[in-house]
Design a protein around this motif. Structure first.
Motif: not given
Length: 120
Positions: A96-111
């Motif tokens: 399982x993976x949980x990502x925590x980041x501010x919204x803009x960077x979270x979107x970049x990471x998940x992309x």
């Protein structure tokens, strides 16, 4: 093997934790630093944008780049995080993976995550 990996990231660094359960909580496994993530946009460029000229050659205009230097650095770091996670997943380090980041960077990471890692 740790069943859950928690990644807490911002544009200048990421910390990878193993979640060991409610009694033990999070245990730091790894960190990833990105010094250029602390730089201001002006510090990331070495030259001004190119210029184009009107057909008749009387006026010139700055050409826009598709990606700003800040966005480029964010994407480079997000790719590094995604590569680290992909390697860990391939080695069976987590389910399982949980990502925590501010919204803009979270979107970049998940992309930048590959489909198998993103589905965890």
């Amino acid at each position: 093997m740790h069943h859950t990996i928690v990644v807490v990231a911002n544009k200048s660094g990421a910390r990878f934790f193993a979640y060991k359960g409610p009694k033990e909580g999070l245990v730091l496994r790894n960190t990833l630093d990105h010094e250029r993530g602390r730089s201001k946009g002006v510090e990331l460029t070495t030259e001004r944008p190119g210029q184009s000229y009107d057909r008749k050659g009387q006026a010139h205009h700055n050409m826009n780049t598709e990606e700003l230097p800040r966005e480029h650095e964010d994407r480079v770091f997000a790719k590094a995080i995604a590569a680290a996670l992909s390697g860990e997943r391939k080695n069976g380090a987590f389910q399982k993976l949980v990502l925590v980041a501010e919204p803009g960077f979270l979107g970049t990471m998940t992309g930048e995550l590959d489909s198998l890692t993103a589905n965890l």
